[in-house]
Scaffold this active site. Sequence first.
Site, short mmCIF file in Angstrom:
data_model
loop_
_atom_site.label_atom_id
_atom_site.label_comp_id
_atom_site.label_asym_id
_atom_site.label_seq_id
_atom_site.Cartn_x
_atom_site.Cartn_y
_atom_site.Cartn_z
N HIS A 1 -0.61 -9.90 -24.36
CA HIS A 1 -0.37 -9.48 -25.75
C HIS A 1 -0.84 -10.52 -26.76
O HIS A 1 -0.80 -10.26 -27.96
CB HIS A 1 1.11 -9.16 -25.98
CG HIS A 1 1.62 -8.03 -25.16
ND1 HIS A 1 1.07 -6.76 -25.22
CD2 HIS A 1 2.63 -7.96 -24.24
CE1 HIS A 1 1.72 -5.96 -24.38
NE2 HIS A 1 2.66 -6.66 -23.76
N ASP B 1 -0.66 -3.77 -16.06
CA ASP B 1 0.67 -3.88 -16.66
C ASP B 1 0.98 -2.56 -17.38
O ASP B 1 0.07 -1.88 -17.86
CB ASP B 1 0.69 -5.06 -17.64
CG ASP B 1 2.09 -5.32 -18.19
OD1 ASP B 1 2.81 -6.13 -17.57
OD2 ASP B 1 2.48 -4.69 -19.20
N HIS C 1 2.27 -2.06 -20.20
CA HIS C 1 2.02 -2.13 -21.64
C HIS C 1 0.53 -2.34 -21.88
O HIS C 1 -0.13 -3.00 -21.08
CB HIS C 1 2.79 -3.30 -22.26
CG HIS C 1 4.29 -3.24 -22.07
ND1 HIS C 1 4.93 -3.88 -21.04
CD2 HIS C 1 5.25 -2.59 -22.79
CE1 HIS C 1 6.24 -3.64 -21.13
NE2 HIS C 1 6.46 -2.87 -22.17
N ASP D 1 5.71 -3.86 -14.47
CA ASP D 1 6.74 -3.12 -15.22
C ASP D 1 6.46 -1.62 -15.28
O ASP D 1 7.19 -0.88 -15.93
CB ASP D 1 6.94 -3.73 -16.62
CG ASP D 1 5.65 -4.01 -17.35
OD1 ASP D 1 4.63 -3.38 -17.02
OD2 ASP D 1 5.66 -4.86 -18.27
N1 Q9C Z 1 11.24 -5.07 -30.00
C1 Q9C Z 1 4.97 -7.84 -21.13
O1 Q9C Z 1 5.23 -7.03 -20.26
N2 Q9C Z 1 9.40 -4.95 -26.16
N3 Q9C Z 1 5.49 -7.78 -22.36
C2 Q9C Z 1 9.68 -4.86 -27.56
C3 Q9C Z 1 10.93 -3.80 -29.43
C4 Q9C Z 1 8.38 -5.90 -25.86
C5 Q9C Z 1 6.35 -6.70 -22.73
C6 Q9C Z 1 10.76 -3.89 -27.90
C7 Q9C Z 1 7.84 -5.75 -24.46
C8 Q9C Z 1 6.81 -6.80 -24.14
C9 Q9C Z 1 4.11 -9.03 -20.83
ZN ZN Z 2 4.30 -5.26 -19.69
#
Ligand code: Q9C
Ligand code: ZN
Length: 284
Positions: free
Chosen positions: A107, A145, A147, A224
């Site tokens: 990210h 991943d 995301h 995930d």
């Molecule tokens: N604030 C990775 O898997 N969630 N990052 C945010 C609303 C963030 C995941 C929820 C998830 C990040 C590397």
């Molecule tokens: Zn992720």
Amino acid sequence: MKTKIVFSEKCLNYGGWHIEGPQRVKMAHEFLEEQKYEFLEPTPAAEEDVLRVHDADYVWKLKKGLVEDPDTPAYENIYEYARLSAGGALLAAEVNGFSLMRPPGHHAGHGGAALGVSTRGFCYVNNVAVAVKALGKAALILDVDGHHGNGSQEIFLGDERVVYVSLHRFPHYPGTGGFSEGNCLNFPLPADCGERRYLEALDEALGMVNVGRFEVVAVSAGFDTHLGDLASLGLTENSYREVGRRIGLLRKPTFFVLEGGYMGEQNGRDIDQLLKGYEEKAVV
Ligand code: Q9C
Ligand code: ZN
């Protein structure tokens, strides 16, 4: 052939309460030790390696600890931990191994949060990008991943030597990756779509790229997507074995870099299956 795992205990020495905490890697490491993998210790990436990917003013902020956002804490000495994780990716690229390090990276864009997203989703330095830029080779980046890797897309969009392919849950954090653009091929998938649909999308994605032109395959290996995890697509250990087989069939030098995956020992089991599937098919 058994893929070597790149790991340093040092990556367990920060964070605690956060979902992206030491347990997720510690338990995976313990499981993989029981499976008799060999481990290699990384050294930190040099600043010049980081600067191939990130702006100098963002690196300055990382050093100063001025990088807190609502998802991503500014831990003490986080720049040092982030450089060691990036060093893990560099070593994995060198030995065609799997970097089992934290923090994750996909990210993080040039200047921090990427493509207009407001947070860095637990990331500081884009580890896979550091490794791909250091190699300077034609690379296929496959991001599994759950995301979308908005940081990786921002960094490689328009890069003629790189194709970025991502399969991810959508709509979901970070909100990007709903469509393909240039050299970035995105496959948005509905929550808990399941293994069949996932593997169909993966086969479609890999069918679209001219694999022959790449010198290396870099896998942003997040877990995930596992059933019940943060970006669940309803996958199981068997799904990761199937993913590994498909990566092996590309028949290219390949390395893997951990991204997300928050279920501790399950990460270890998924990594083991991914690598077993890969080794079954890979003849490099
Ligand atoms: N604030 C990775 O898997 N969630 N990052 C945010 C609303 C963030 C995941 C929820 C998830 C990040 C590397
Ligand atoms: Zn992720």
